[in-house]
Design a protein around this motif. Structure first.
Motif, mmCIF file in Angstrom:
data_model
loop_
_atom_site.group_PDB
_atom_site.id
_atom_site.type_symbol
_atom_site.label_atom_id
_atom_site.label_comp_id
_atom_site.label_asym_id
_atom_site.label_seq_id
_atom_site.Cartn_x
_atom_site.Cartn_y
_atom_site.Cartn_z
ATOM 1 N N LEU A 1 -30.235 -32.029 -28.753
ATOM 2 C CA LEU A 1 -30.444 -30.605 -28.553
ATOM 3 C C LEU A 1 -30.155 -29.899 -29.871
ATOM 4 O O LEU A 1 -29.103 -30.098 -30.470
ATOM 5 N N THR B 1 -29.622 -26.355 -31.992
ATOM 6 C CA THR B 1 -29.231 -24.975 -31.774
ATOM 7 C C THR B 1 -30.353 -24.019 -32.130
ATOM 8 O O THR B 1 -30.959 -24.124 -33.185
ATOM 9 N N LEU B 2 -30.619 -23.078 -31.224
ATOM 10 C CA LEU B 2 -31.598 -22.034 -31.496
ATOM 11 C C LEU B 2 -30.912 -20.791 -32.050
ATOM 12 O O LEU B 2 -31.478 -20.070 -32.862
ATOM 13 N N TYR C 1 -30.633 -23.732 -26.789
ATOM 14 C CA TYR C 1 -30.831 -25.061 -27.368
ATOM 15 C C TYR C 1 -32.274 -25.502 -27.145
ATOM 16 O O TYR C 1 -32.875 -25.185 -26.107
ATOM 17 N N GLN C 2 -32.806 -26.226 -28.099
ATOM 18 C CA GLN C 2 -34.150 -26.797 -27.955
ATOM 19 C C GLN C 2 -34.031 -28.161 -27.297
ATOM 20 O O GLN C 2 -33.271 -29.022 -27.755
#
Length: 328
Positions: free
Chosen positions: A14, A16-17, A249-250
């Motif tokens: 994941l 972080t965006l 999160y991506q």
């Protein structure tokens, strides 16, 4: 060196965006370093712990051999578990002088007078796991990491043999014992991993139907929230500011339906086993058990979601042994 929170997100798959506060830390050896050799003169101080673990594993191997020798034994179930246990023994014995290690148990030639049961074998797996956890404080960090991984595998063996999953252990809750500052980055990394897992489980639950799977997802979501809260309390007690969750999160792959949601859940739990195996090695002895129990719980949840099993949850195979395939 990347900050621990981002390294944790990468380990979970994941990204972080939205930026979150991070704390610097020491990188974990990417090779695992689970089997350190004796680099100095004199005996390895880990040898007494290793020999105790080998003895417990030999008792377990003998029990498998006895059950496999009985008429009507569930060979397809037992043989892969026995093979994994043999891998545990090989890893635990690595580096110990050969003269100190007794021969590995072999298949008995006679059928025992009393017939053992899978339930009794499951109880012995649980007992073996507990003996490994009891020695965490006596082992150096790399061996502690291995013991925690093998204990998690034994817990999974016990459930495979029909035992109920281990219940939460109040004795494993992290306590505010004195913790060297070097351990704080590892705790922050574990907290960041739980933030990411909680976000991921929110996505998982949204794509599951109203059935047992969604109920399980809710239960595991709550378990990760409780683990997050435990690390936050510990960090606060130690005078550190807990790392906050990122804004988003991506995901590692698109989640559009129930199958991809369960795949994500398995992915999250599997990646968390790596985080917690590393944490066992990074933490001082008062906190190792809490990290080892978290490793065990993530291992069982990953198996529940259909993740492939491994003899060494959370760490690469420490020896070049063949992969064992067994039914989930």
């Amino acid at each position: 060196m990347q900050p621990p929170s981002r390294r944790t997100f990468l380990a979970l798959g994941l990204i972080t965006l939205t930026s979150a506060c991070t704390t610097g830390g020491t990188d974990v050896d990417p090779n695992g370093d689970v089997m350190p050799g004796n680099k100095g003169p004199g005996p390895d101080p880990d040898n007494p712990v290793r020999l105790r673990a080998i003895a417990a594993t030999d008792t377990l191997l003998s029990a498998y051999d006895t059950l496999l020798a009985t008429p009507g034994a569930q060979t397809a179930l037992l043989q892969p578990l026995r093979a994994e246990t043999a891998q545990h023994r090989a890893a635990l014995a690595y580096g110990v002088p050969a003269a100190s290690v007794p021969p590995a148990p072999g298949t008995p030639t006679a059928t025992p007078s009393s017939t053992p049961t899978p339930a009794a074998l499951a109880a012995l797996e649980h007992q073996t796991a507990q003996s490994h956890l009891a020695d965490l404080g006596a082992a150096r960090p790399p061996l502690a990491r291995l013991l925690a991984s093998v204990a998690a595998a034994s817990a999974l063996h016990a459930t495979t043999l029909g035992a109920p999953p281990d219940q939460p252990d109040p004795a494993a809750a992290p306590t505010p014992a004195a913790t060297p500052g070097a351990a704080l980055p590892a705790l922050q990394k574990a907290l960041s991993a739980e933030h990411a897992a909680i976000y991921g489980y929110g996505v998982v639950g949204a794509h599951l139907p109203e059935d047992q799977q969604r109920a399980d997802a809710r239960t595991y979501y709550a378990a990760h929230q409780a683990q997050r809260d435990a690390w936050q309390r510990l960090l606060t007690t130690l005078g550190a500011t807990p790392t906050p969750a990122a804004g988003g999160y991506q995901l590692p792959f698109p989640v559009t339906d129930a199958p991809t949601a369960t795949k994500l859940a398995a992915h999250l739990e599997t990646r968390l086993t790596t985080v917690y195996a590393d944490l066992v090695a990074d933490l001082p002895t008062p906190h190792r058990r809490a990290a080892a129990i978290a490793l065990r719980d993530c291992t069982l949840r990953a198996h529940h979601w259909g993740a492939p099993t491994t003899p060494f949850p959370g760490i690469p195979d420490p020896l070049p042994t063949p992969t064992v395939t067994r039914p989930n």
